[in-house]
Design a protein around this motif. Structure first.
Motif, PDB file in Angstrom:
ATOM      1  N   HIS A   1     -31.771 -11.882  17.889  1.00 57.15           N
ATOM      2  CA  HIS A   1     -31.467 -10.745  17.018  1.00 57.15           C
ATOM      3  C   HIS A   1     -32.596  -9.729  17.109  1.00 57.15           C
ATOM      4  CE1 HIS A   1     -27.887 -11.955  14.540  1.00 57.15           C
ATOM      5  NE2 HIS A   1     -28.193 -13.115  15.089  1.00 57.15           N
ATOM      6  N   ARG A   2     -32.218  -8.450  16.960  1.00 58.81           N
ATOM      7  CA  ARG A   2     -33.203  -7.367  17.010  1.00 58.81           C
ATOM      8  C   ARG A   2     -34.073  -7.338  15.760  1.00 58.81           C
ATOM      9  NH1 ARG A   2     -32.360  -3.354  20.735  1.00 58.81           N
ATOM     10  NH2 ARG A   2     -30.366  -3.503  21.834  1.00 58.81           N
ATOM     11  N   LEU A   3     -35.351  -6.996  15.967  1.00 54.50           N
ATOM     12  CA  LEU A   3     -36.259  -6.732  14.845  1.00 54.50           C
ATOM     13  C   LEU A   3     -36.157  -5.250  14.496  1.00 54.50           C
ATOM     14  CD1 LEU A   3     -39.479  -8.745  15.746  1.00 54.50           C
ATOM     15  CD2 LEU A   3     -38.205  -8.931  13.591  1.00 54.50           C
TER      16      LEU A   3
ATOM     17  N   GLY B   1     -41.643  -9.731  27.779  1.00 51.65           N
ATOM     18  CA  GLY B   1     -40.215  -9.603  27.497  1.00 51.65           C
ATOM     19  C   GLY B   1     -39.926  -9.050  26.111  1.00 51.65           C
ATOM     20  N   ALA B   2     -38.637  -9.122  25.736  1.00 55.47           N
ATOM     21  CA  ALA B   2     -38.181  -8.509  24.486  1.00 55.47           C
ATOM     22  C   ALA B   2     -38.864  -9.123  23.262  1.00 55.47           C
ATOM     23  CB  ALA B   2     -36.665  -8.654  24.361  1.00 55.47           C
ATOM     24  N   GLU B   3     -38.995 -10.439  23.255  1.00 52.04           N
ATOM     25  CA  GLU B   3     -39.655 -11.086  22.116  1.00 52.04           C
ATOM     26  C   GLU B   3     -41.130 -10.710  22.092  1.00 52.04           C
ATOM     27  OE1 GLU B   3     -37.836 -12.595  24.429  1.00 52.04           O
ATOM     28  OE2 GLU B   3     -36.622 -14.237  23.603  1.00 52.04           O
ATOM     29  N   GLY B   4     -41.746 -10.649  23.285  1.00 54.52           N
ATOM     30  CA  GLY B   4     -43.161 -10.304  23.370  1.00 54.52           C
ATOM     31  C   GLY B   4     -43.450  -8.896  22.895  1.00 54.52           C
ATOM     32  N   ARG B   5     -42.505  -7.984  23.133  1.00 53.51           N
ATOM     33  CA  ARG B   5     -42.665  -6.592  22.667  1.00 53.51           C
ATOM     34  C   ARG B   5     -42.210  -6.433  21.218  1.00 53.51           C
ATOM     35  NH1 ARG B   5     -40.559  -5.848  27.975  1.00 53.51           N
ATOM     36  NH2 ARG B   5     -38.462  -5.674  27.113  1.00 53.51           N
ATOM     37  N   GLU B   6     -41.841  -7.546  20.604  1.00 50.24           N
ATOM     38  CA  GLU B   6     -41.355  -7.565  19.219  1.00 50.24           C
ATOM     39  C   GLU B   6     -40.117  -6.690  19.030  1.00 50.24           C
ATOM     40  OE1 GLU B   6     -44.128  -8.599  15.927  1.00 50.24           O
ATOM     41  OE2 GLU B   6     -45.534  -7.473  17.185  1.00 50.24           O
ATOM     42  N   GLU B   7     -39.272  -6.668  20.063  1.00 45.57           N
ATOM     43  CA  GLU B   7     -37.971  -6.016  19.915  1.00 45.57           C
ATOM     44  C   GLU B   7     -36.982  -6.964  19.248  1.00 45.57           C
ATOM     45  OE1 GLU B   7     -38.630  -3.486  24.040  1.00 45.57           O
ATOM     46  OE2 GLU B   7     -37.062  -5.009  23.965  1.00 45.57           O
ATOM     47  N   GLY B   8     -37.287  -8.252  19.287  1.00 47.05           N
ATOM     48  CA  GLY B   8     -36.387  -9.222  18.675  1.00 47.05           C
ATOM     49  C   GLY B   8     -37.026 -10.585  18.582  1.00 47.05           C
TER      50      GLY B   8
END
Ligand code: MG
Length: 161
Positions: free
Chosen positions: A12-14, A142-149
């Motif tokens: 899920h997106r943050l 990645g997406a989790e690392g960039r806190e996108e989700g």
């Protein structure tokens, strides 16, 4: 005795102006972010539900709780989990154990892991030692690392007989 294994994944997106709920626990993100979604967006519980459904080839949570159904808007995912466990039990299966790993850069999840395990276990009629919850960062990749989700992987083992 028959055994079945299932795996589940969710992300899920943050975003701003949303609560951050993982394993039924309300957490504080340092930047005030929370998880976007139609329900409470509890990505951990969603992955566990998909693992349970997958073990019995019952489809995925979107089949039972469609995101376009207003009935599930803001739903407490632990209540949905109870319904999925009921589907499993109605078919004569019981849960041996579940294990999961949440991928999140922040906040630190370690202080909340025991409460998550206890909350999930109680809704599944399990002991806490049958519910594994682990957490890892994605090393800023990645997406989790960039806190996108925030994402989660889960497996479930079921037995019958
Ligand atoms: Mg989801």
């Amino acid at each position: 005795m028959q055994l079945r294994i299932g795996n589940g994944y969710d992300i899920h997106r943050l975003v701003a102006c949303r609560p951050l709920i993982l394993g039924g626990q309300h957490l504080d993100h340092p930047d005030g972010l929370g998880l976007d979604g139609h329900s409470d967006a509890d990505v951990l519980v969603h992955a566990i539900m998909d693992a349970l459904l997958g073990a019995l080839s019952l489809g995925d949570i979107g089949k039972y709780f469609p995101p376009d159904d207003p009935q599930w808007k803001g739903a407490d995912s632990l209540v949905l989990l109870e319904q999925v466990v009921a589907l499993v039990q109605e078919r004569g299966w019981s849960v041996v154990n579940v294990d999961s790993v949440v991928v999140a850069e922040r906040p630190k999840l370690k202080p909340h892991i025991e409460a998550m395990r206890a909350a999930i276990a109680s809704r599944m009629d399990l002991d806490a030692d049958q519910v594994g919850v682990k957490a890892t960062t994605n090393e800023k990749l990645g997406a989790e690392g960039r806190e996108e989700g925030i994402s989660c992987h889960a497996v479930a083992l079921l037995q019958k007989g």
